[in-house]
Scaffold this motif. Structure first.
Motif, PDB file in Angstrom:
ATOM      1  N   GLU A  73       0.799  -1.234   0.000  1.00 47.51           N
ATOM      2  CA  GLU A  73       0.000   0.000   0.000  1.00 47.51           C
ATOM      3  C   GLU A  73       0.829   1.281   0.000  1.00 47.51           C
ATOM      4  OE1 GLU A  73      -2.337  -0.381   3.475  1.00 47.51           O
ATOM      5  OE2 GLU A  73      -3.388  -2.193   2.815  1.00 47.51           O
ATOM      6  N   HIS A  74       2.063   1.209   0.486  1.00 49.27           N
ATOM      7  CA  HIS A  74       2.816   2.447   0.696  1.00 49.27           C
ATOM      8  C   HIS A  74       4.232   2.330   0.151  1.00 49.27           C
ATOM      9  CE1 HIS A  74      -0.163   2.111   3.998  1.00 49.27           C
ATOM     10  NE2 HIS A  74      -0.338   3.411   3.789  1.00 49.27           N
ATOM     11  N   GLN A  75       4.807   3.492  -0.080  1.00 51.59           N
ATOM     12  CA  GLN A  75       6.246   3.606  -0.352  1.00 51.59           C
ATOM     13  C   GLN A  75       6.759   4.787   0.453  1.00 51.59           C
ATOM     14  OE1 GLN A  75       7.455   4.374  -4.387  1.00 51.59           O
ATOM     15  NE2 GLN A  75       9.617   4.164  -3.930  1.00 51.59           N
ATOM     16  N   ILE A  76       7.790   4.541   1.243  1.00 55.83           N
ATOM     17  CA  ILE A  76       8.351   5.606   2.076  1.00 55.83           C
ATOM     18  C   ILE A  76       9.852   5.688   1.823  1.00 55.83           C
ATOM     19  CG2 ILE A  76       8.881   6.284   4.458  1.00 55.83           C
ATOM     20  CD1 ILE A  76       6.214   5.352   5.309  1.00 55.83           C
ATOM     21  N   ILE A  77      10.330   6.908   1.643  1.00 57.79           N
ATOM     22  CA  ILE A  77      11.763   7.143   1.427  1.00 57.79           C
ATOM     23  C   ILE A  77      12.480   7.107   2.774  1.00 57.79           C
ATOM     24  CG2 ILE A  77      13.497   8.685   0.478  1.00 57.79           C
ATOM     25  CD1 ILE A  77      11.550   7.561  -1.587  1.00 57.79           C
ATOM     26  N   LEU A  78      13.443   6.195   2.910  1.00 57.89           N
ATOM     27  CA  LEU A  78      14.240   6.125   4.140  1.00 57.89           C
ATOM     28  C   LEU A  78      15.408   7.097   4.100  1.00 57.89           C
ATOM     29  CD1 LEU A  78      14.383   2.265   4.784  1.00 57.89           C
ATOM     30  CD2 LEU A  78      12.701   3.932   5.583  1.00 57.89           C
ATOM     31  N   THR A  79      15.995   7.258   2.922  1.00 51.66           N
ATOM     32  CA  THR A  79      17.077   8.238   2.774  1.00 51.66           C
ATOM     33  C   THR A  79      17.171   8.641   1.315  1.00 51.66           C
ATOM     34  OG1 THR A  79      19.426   8.709   3.203  1.00 51.66           O
ATOM     35  CG2 THR A  79      18.888   6.498   2.442  1.00 51.66           C
ATOM     36  N   ASN A  80      17.459   9.914   1.087  1.00 48.95           N
ATOM     37  CA  ASN A  80      17.634  10.438  -0.269  1.00 48.95           C
ATOM     38  C   ASN A  80      18.685  11.538  -0.180  1.00 48.95           C
ATOM     39  OD1 ASN A  80      17.425  11.062  -2.938  1.00 48.95           O
ATOM     40  ND2 ASN A  80      15.330  11.869  -2.843  1.00 48.95           N
ATOM     41  N   GLN A  81      19.931  11.197  -0.518  1.00 45.29           N
ATOM     42  CA  GLN A  81      21.047  12.104  -0.272  1.00 45.29           C
ATOM     43  C   GLN A  81      21.873  12.332  -1.534  1.00 45.29           C
ATOM     44  OE1 GLN A  81      23.210  11.365   3.589  1.00 45.29           O
ATOM     45  NE2 GLN A  81      22.089   9.420   3.495  1.00 45.29           N
ATOM     46  N   ASN A  82      22.351  13.561  -1.663  1.00 39.30           N
ATOM     47  CA  ASN A  82      23.357  13.919  -2.666  1.00 39.30           C
ATOM     48  C   ASN A  82      24.599  14.383  -1.913  1.00 39.30           C
ATOM     49  OD1 ASN A  82      21.833  13.640  -5.219  1.00 39.30           O
ATOM     50  ND2 ASN A  82      20.558  15.276  -4.353  1.00 39.30           N
ATOM     51  N   PHE A  83      25.753  13.925  -2.344  1.00 40.11           N
ATOM     52  CA  PHE A  83      26.993  14.213  -1.630  1.00 40.11           C
ATOM     53  C   PHE A  83      27.862  15.164  -2.457  1.00 40.11           C
ATOM     54  CE2 PHE A  83      25.588   9.903  -0.587  1.00 40.11           C
ATOM     55  CZ  PHE A  83      25.431  10.011   0.784  1.00 40.11           C
ATOM     56  N   GLU A  84      28.149  16.341  -1.860  1.00 44.48           N
ATOM     57  CA  GLU A  84      29.017  17.305  -2.550  1.00 44.48           C
ATOM     58  C   GLU A  84      30.415  16.720  -2.748  1.00 44.48           C
ATOM     59  OE1 GLU A  84      29.104  21.071  -0.678  1.00 44.48           O
ATOM     60  OE2 GLU A  84      26.923  21.353  -0.725  1.00 44.48           O
ATOM     61  N   ALA A  85      30.902  16.046  -1.738  1.00 46.45           N
ATOM     62  CA  ALA A  85      32.188  15.343  -1.841  1.00 46.45           C
ATOM     63  C   ALA A  85      31.877  13.851  -1.938  1.00 46.45           C
ATOM     64  CB  ALA A  85      33.056  15.632  -0.628  1.00 46.45           C
ATOM     65  N   PRO A  86      32.029  13.247  -3.124  1.00 43.47           N
ATOM     66  CA  PRO A  86      31.692  11.827  -3.302  1.00 43.47           C
ATOM     67  C   PRO A  86      32.409  10.937  -2.281  1.00 43.47           C
ATOM     68  CG  PRO A  86      32.110  12.860  -5.428  1.00 43.47           C
ATOM     69  CD  PRO A  86      32.502  13.859  -4.380  1.00 43.47           C
ATOM     70  N   MET A  87      31.701   9.942  -1.780  1.00 39.35           N
ATOM     71  CA  MET A  87      32.204   9.051  -0.739  1.00 39.35           C
ATOM     72  C   MET A  87      32.549   7.699  -1.351  1.00 39.35           C
ATOM     73  SD  MET A  87      31.671  10.980   2.036  1.00 39.35           S
ATOM     74  CE  MET A  87      31.507   9.894   3.443  1.00 39.35           C
ATOM     75  N   GLU A  88      33.805   7.257  -1.162  1.00 37.92           N
ATOM     76  CA  GLU A  88      34.206   5.949  -1.681  1.00 37.92           C
ATOM     77  C   GLU A  88      33.589   4.816  -0.881  1.00 37.92           C
ATOM     78  OE1 GLU A  88      38.370   5.488  -2.162  1.00 37.92           O
ATOM     79  OE2 GLU A  88      38.602   7.258  -3.447  1.00 37.92           O
ATOM     80  N   VAL A  89      33.355   5.053   0.414  1.00 36.17           N
ATOM     81  CA  VAL A  89      32.718   4.054   1.276  1.00 36.17           C
ATOM     82  C   VAL A  89      31.594   4.726   2.058  1.00 36.17           C
ATOM     83  CG1 VAL A  89      33.016   2.413   3.162  1.00 36.17           C
ATOM     84  CG2 VAL A  89      34.875   2.757   1.523  1.00 36.17           C
ATOM     85  N   LEU A  90      30.400   4.143   1.940  1.00 38.34           N
ATOM     86  CA  LEU A  90      29.251   4.655   2.680  1.00 38.34           C
ATOM     87  C   LEU A  90      28.727   3.573   3.609  1.00 38.34           C
ATOM     88  CD1 LEU A  90      26.933   6.628   0.202  1.00 38.34           C
ATOM     89  CD2 LEU A  90      28.053   7.513   2.239  1.00 38.34           C
ATOM     90  N   ASP A  91      28.630   3.869   4.903  1.00 36.74           N
ATOM     91  CA  ASP A  91      28.013   2.968   5.874  1.00 36.74           C
ATOM     92  C   ASP A  91      26.743   3.649   6.367  1.00 36.74           C
ATOM     93  OD1 ASP A  91      29.861   0.763   5.989  1.00 36.74           O
ATOM     94  OD2 ASP A  91      31.268   2.112   6.974  1.00 36.74           O
ATOM     95  N   ILE A  92      25.601   3.112   5.940  1.00 37.03           N
ATOM     96  CA  ILE A  92      24.324   3.716   6.267  1.00 37.03           C
ATOM     97  C   ILE A  92      23.592   2.856   7.295  1.00 37.03           C
ATOM     98  CG2 ILE A  92      22.121   4.519   5.339  1.00 37.03           C
ATOM     99  CD1 ILE A  92      24.463   6.074   4.268  1.00 37.03           C
ATOM    100  N   ASN A  93      23.200   3.444   8.420  1.00 39.01           N
ATOM    101  CA  ASN A  93      22.387   2.771   9.423  1.00 39.01           C
ATOM    102  C   ASN A  93      20.936   3.194   9.243  1.00 39.01           C
ATOM    103  OD1 ASN A  93      24.195   1.160  11.105  1.00 39.01           O
ATOM    104  ND2 ASN A  93      25.156   3.115  11.623  1.00 39.01           N
ATOM    105  N   LEU A  94      20.101   2.251   8.834  1.00 47.46           N
ATOM    106  CA  LEU A  94      18.710   2.551   8.552  1.00 47.46           C
ATOM    107  C   LEU A  94      17.830   2.213   9.749  1.00 47.46           C
ATOM    108  CD1 LEU A  94      18.456   1.077   4.946  1.00 47.46           C
ATOM    109  CD2 LEU A  94      18.735   3.474   5.580  1.00 47.46           C
TER     110      LEU A  94
END
Length: 456
Positions: A73-94
């Protein structure tokens, strides 16, 4: 003619430079073609309370990331990010959204979209998308401690039997207050486990919990309620001086064998090296060998008391905390984690129980050493041997001659350093040399547990 030739050479050079420039441009990191790597399983279990880790890596760096959750029934955005300085490694805690979703549902779809900072694809970058099936599991594992030894002594061992159930059990161990994790063995029937645990003589207190963790991150802890019996161990001061044979003969002998710069060291420096550095490495080897637990199911425990040396006398006790002094100052210390037994020179060492030789060789201060694996996390150790009649990998039987006593390693007089070890922890040999203790604390616990299981 000469002009045309010059033009041809010029154009050729220009063409080569252009081709080389294009090659260098498109082979550079800025134009790499690899999509971002999204490190998460295609199907995961989540308890919806613990943070969920998503790791994303890319050579040119991540410039944008979008993660959403979808149900029927739903769609929810958990994260939507643009990075000015690109990150080679991203660790995201949701975290699970607090609104918009009902946590009672059994499953969701997680959509992950990552775009890197590469200029490939007309400067749009490489994009990777991944859909992950999320199975909701908020039920904690169940633990039922069935039986255990009544008491555990400081420096000693004890047994515990328990039941652990969960459809998606990931980890199961016994956690202590000093950081050691004991690995239980499967016991008798499905979902039942048994383990020996040990209280090191060097630790002032002891406590242990059975810990079960499932794939969704749900955790259950259950305390093992032993009666704790403190025990005082001997403390010795050993005086060293320039006339001491130990300091002037035995220590230099071992330092010459194991220390790279022994020629530039004083005898006191050699003493510290042997008693601290070398001893530490030797004890780590013993711990590494004896921490490995078989995956075999435990149904019976048939070990008899250990009696490795006939008509032997104890010449040094287990748990002795030794302080070495020189000119009235403490210069080093150690713990004696075995029982020294002596009879006659080159006396025959006999194993009391069946087992497999997991180590037979030189081990620094312990000299020629034999370590035998008897199963269920129980190991016996025989140090300072003059000779060894077994080799690593041998299967041996109770009553077999395995070696002879001697003065190898840090021994001054002919004797056997006898040790008992439980899952990497050196424990009181006296307990394992006592049939009554073994019966009360191991055999009876396992046998009565089987009757309980059969009666359920």
């Amino acid at each position: 003619m000469r002009k045309n030739r010059s033009n041809f050479i010029a154009y050729s050079v220009l063409f080569v430079l252009i081709v080389a420039g294009i090659f260098m441009l498109f082979s550079s990191k800025s134009f790499e073609r690899e999509k971002p790597l999204i490190s998460i399983e295609d199907k995961i279990y989540w308890n919806l309370t613990s943070p969920l880790l998503v790791k994303i890596t890319d050579e040119s760096g991540i410039k944008s990331l979008k993660i959403s959750m979808v149900d029927a029934e739903h769609q929810i955005i958990l994260t939507n990010q643009n990075f000015e300085a690109p990150m080679e490694v991203l660790d995201i805690n949701l975290s699970f959204p607090k609104t918009g979703f009902q946590s009672q549902k059994k499953g969701y779809t997680m959509s992950i979209e990552a775009v890197d900072a590469s200029k490939w694809g007309f400067f749009m970058g490489n994009k990777e998308t991944k859909n992950v099936e999320v199975i909701v599991d908020s039920k904690r594992p169940e633990i039922n401690i069935l039986n255990h030894s009544y008491a555990i002594n400081k420096g000693g061992s004890a047994t515990v039997v328990f039941k652990a159930t969960d459809e998606r059990l990931k980890e199961l161990y016994i956690e202590t207050n000093f950081g050691k994790k004991f690995t239980p063995s499967k016991f008798y029937k499905d979902d039942y486990y048994a383990s020996l645990v040990a209280w090191p003589a060097t630790q002032s207190s002891f406590s242990a919990d059975v810990v079960a963790i499932d794939y969704a991150g749900n955790m259950t802890k259950s305390k093992i309620r032993f009666f704790y019996q403190n025990r005082n161990y001997k403390s010795s001061k050993i005086k060293l001086d320039n006339q001491n044979r130990f300091l002037n003969e035995k220590i230099p002998e071992l330092a010459a064998q194991y220390a790279q710069n022994h020629e530039s060291m004083s005898n006191l420096e050699k003493m510290k090296f042997v008693n601290e550095n070398l001893r530490g490495a030797n004890e780590k080897l013993i711990s590494d060998i004896t921490s490995k637990i078989s995956e075999d199911i435990i149904s019976e425990f048939s070990l008899k008391k250990f009696y490795p040396l006939k008509n032997a006398k104890a010449v040094a006790s287990f748990g002795d905390h030794r302080y070495y002094t020189f000119d009235g100052q403490n210069i080093s210390e150690s713990w004696h984690m075995g029982l020294d037994l002596a009879s006659t020179k080159n006396a025959s060492i006999v194993t009391s129980n069946d087992g497999k030789v997991d180590f037979a060789g030189e081990n620094g201060i312990y000299g020629q050493t034999i370590i035998i694996n008897h199963g269920f996390g129980v190991f016996s150790l025989y140090g300072h041997c003059n000779s060894m009649a077994v080799k690593t990998g041998d299967q041996i039987n109770a009553g077999d001659h395995i070696g002879a006593t001697g003065v190898s390693g840090l021994a001054m007089g002919d004797h056997l350093h006898f040790g008992m070890i439980v899952q990497g922890i050196e424990v009181r040999p006296e307990e394992w040399m006592d049939n009554n203790w073994m019966k009360d604390n191991v055999v009876n616990i396992l046998n009565s547990s089987k009757k309980m299981i059969d009666g359920q």
